[in-house]
Structure formats: structure tokens, C-alpha cells
Design a protein around this motif. Structure first.
Motif, short mmCIF file in Angstrom:
data_model
loop_
_atom_site.label_atom_id
_atom_site.label_comp_id
_atom_site.label_asym_id
_atom_site.label_seq_id
_atom_site.Cartn_x
_atom_site.Cartn_y
_atom_site.Cartn_z
N GLY A 51 13.30 55.27 4.22
CA GLY A 51 13.82 55.57 5.75
C GLY A 51 13.98 54.13 6.54
O GLY A 51 15.17 54.12 7.07
N ASP A 52 12.93 53.33 6.36
CA ASP A 52 13.12 51.99 7.02
C ASP A 52 14.00 51.33 6.61
O ASP A 52 14.99 50.93 7.41
CB ASP A 52 11.79 51.41 6.97
N VAL A 53 14.15 51.28 5.41
CA VAL A 53 15.46 50.38 4.80
C VAL A 53 16.69 50.82 4.86
O VAL A 53 17.91 50.25 5.27
CB VAL A 53 15.30 50.16 3.20
N LEU A 54 16.96 52.45 4.74
CA LEU A 54 18.15 52.86 5.18
C LEU A 54 18.68 52.61 6.78
O LEU A 54 19.80 52.52 7.09
CB LEU A 54 18.16 54.35 4.90
N ALA A 55 17.78 52.83 7.42
CA ALA A 55 17.95 52.43 8.97
C ALA A 55 18.43 51.00 9.23
O ALA A 55 19.32 50.75 9.97
CB ALA A 55 16.49 52.82 9.72
N GLU A 62 27.04 52.46 4.32
CA GLU A 62 26.79 53.93 4.99
C GLU A 62 26.02 54.72 3.63
O GLU A 62 26.27 54.18 2.58
CB GLU A 62 27.95 54.62 5.31
N ILE A 63 25.52 55.83 4.27
CA ILE A 63 24.97 56.70 3.16
C ILE A 63 25.79 57.17 2.12
O ILE A 63 25.17 57.08 0.76
CB ILE A 63 24.58 58.11 3.81
N ASP A 64 27.03 57.44 2.31
CA ASP A 64 28.15 58.02 1.10
C ASP A 64 28.18 56.77 0.24
O ASP A 64 28.34 56.85 -1.02
CB ASP A 64 29.32 58.28 1.77
N GLU A 65 28.29 55.64 0.71
CA GLU A 65 28.38 54.32 -0.17
C GLU A 65 27.49 54.19 -0.93
O GLU A 65 27.45 53.78 -2.32
CB GLU A 65 28.92 53.30 0.68
N LEU A 66 26.21 54.10 -0.22
CA LEU A 66 24.80 53.95 -0.92
C LEU A 66 24.59 54.92 -2.14
O LEU A 66 24.22 54.84 -3.34
CB LEU A 66 23.63 54.06 -0.14
N SER A 67 25.23 56.33 -1.78
CA SER A 67 25.13 57.31 -2.72
C SER A 67 26.00 57.14 -3.99
O SER A 67 25.30 57.26 -5.27
CB SER A 67 25.60 58.74 -2.14
N ARG A 68 27.20 56.59 -3.77
CA ARG A 68 28.08 56.11 -5.10
C ARG A 68 27.34 54.89 -5.56
O ARG A 68 27.49 55.32 -7.00
CB ARG A 68 29.47 55.61 -4.17
N ARG A 79 18.06 62.73 4.18
CA ARG A 79 16.79 63.40 4.38
C ARG A 79 15.78 62.28 4.67
O ARG A 79 15.07 62.55 5.53
CB ARG A 79 16.39 64.37 3.25
N TRP A 80 15.73 60.93 3.96
CA TRP A 80 14.86 60.08 4.35
C TRP A 80 14.97 59.40 5.28
O TRP A 80 14.25 59.08 6.07
CB TRP A 80 15.10 58.96 3.02
N LEU A 81 16.41 59.16 5.80
CA LEU A 81 16.59 58.44 6.92
C LEU A 81 15.98 59.37 8.10
O LEU A 81 15.60 58.74 9.00
CB LEU A 81 18.10 58.37 7.09
N ASP A 82 16.43 60.72 8.07
CA ASP A 82 16.19 61.60 9.19
C ASP A 82 14.50 61.78 9.43
O ASP A 82 14.30 61.97 10.58
CB ASP A 82 16.72 63.04 8.88
#
Length: 145
Positions: A51-55, A62-68, A79-82
Motif C-alpha cells: 500500500g505504501d509503495v502504491l501510494a 496508475e493502478i490499471d497500468e500497474l495491473s497490466r 484493495r492494498w492501496l485503500d
């Protein structure tokens, strides 16, 4: 027929074997439960770090790009970010220099009023007369003409 002493010895032997198995089962469950607690704590630490790294990286990816790129579900990343956002405790504002007021039952922090608890609105039920006070009207018969 077995003697009383022989019966007692047999029962003790049977109980000893059962007690050993019960003890072994309890020890193993305890060990596994402790191992699970340790792993759950490690997992919680990893999820907080995720979550910290995502923030920290949200300004560059962005989340979508990371997901890809990672092939991780966007829902998991979100979920980890939230979880990181909601797990932080809010700092209380200092009340130094603020006027001392007594808070009422419907007041929250800083004297703001909270809405009263909502009560279900139901139609009032008609009063039911007590049996000892009910008077039955006299029957009126029509006169034959």
C-alpha cells in the motif's frame, strides 16, 4: 473373568494411549496456530508495504497500468492501496486555546451537532378498550309497519 486390578490396568493402558494421542494433537494444533499467526503478521506487513509503495508511486503510475505490467488484478492493487488509507489513524486536533464548552448529548467534536438517531415511523395503533369497560350497545330492532 478379569480381576478388579486387571480391569483397572487395562483401562489405564487404554487411557494412556488416548491421552498421548490427544496431547500430540493439541501440541500440533498449537504449533500450527502459532505458525499461522506469524505468517498472518508477515502478510499484513507485506500488504502495508504494498500500500505504501502504491501510494508513493501513484503520481507516476496508475493502478490499471500497474495491473497490466504485473498481471496482478487491479482490484487487489486497489484493495492494498485503500487498506493503507483506512488503517492510518486520524490525528486529533489540539484543543489548546479553544473555548471550554460542555458537549451535550447531540454534540460531536468542536461543538458540532449530530443528527438525532433516526427512529422508525410507524402509524399509532388504535387504543384497545379494556374488557371490563366495554359496553355493548343495545340491539335495536326495526318496527314492522
Amino acid at each position: 473373568m478379569a480381576t478388579i486390578e486387571e480391569i483397572a490396568r487395562r483401562v489405564e493402558e487404554a487411557d494412556a494411549a488416548r491421552s498421548a494421542r490427544r496431547s500430540a494433537a493439541a501440541k500440533r494444533v498449537g504449533e500450527l496456530a502459532q505458525q499461522r499467526a506469524d505468517v498472518a503478521e508477515q502478510l499484513g506487513d507485506i500488504e502495508r508495504e504494498l500500500g505504501d509503495v502504491l501510494a508513493e508511486s501513484s503520481d507516476v503510475i496508475e493502478i490499471d497500468e500497474l495491473s497490466r505490467f504485473t498481471e496482478l488484478p487491479a482490484a487487489d492493487l486497489a484493495r492494498w492501496l485503500d487498506a493503507r488509507k483506512t488503517s492510518r489513524t486520524k490525528r486529533k486536533r489540539s484543543t489548546a486555546g479553544a473555548p471550554a464548552t460542555k458537549k451535550g448529548a447531540n454534540e460531536g467534536p468542536a461543538g458540532t451537532t449530530r443528527p438525532a438517531a433516526r427512529q422508525a415511523t410507524t402509524a399509532p395503533e388504535p387504543a384497545i378498550p379494556r374488557a371490563d369497560t366495554v359496553t355493548t350497545p343495545a340491539r335495536v330492532t326495526a318496527a314492522a309497519t
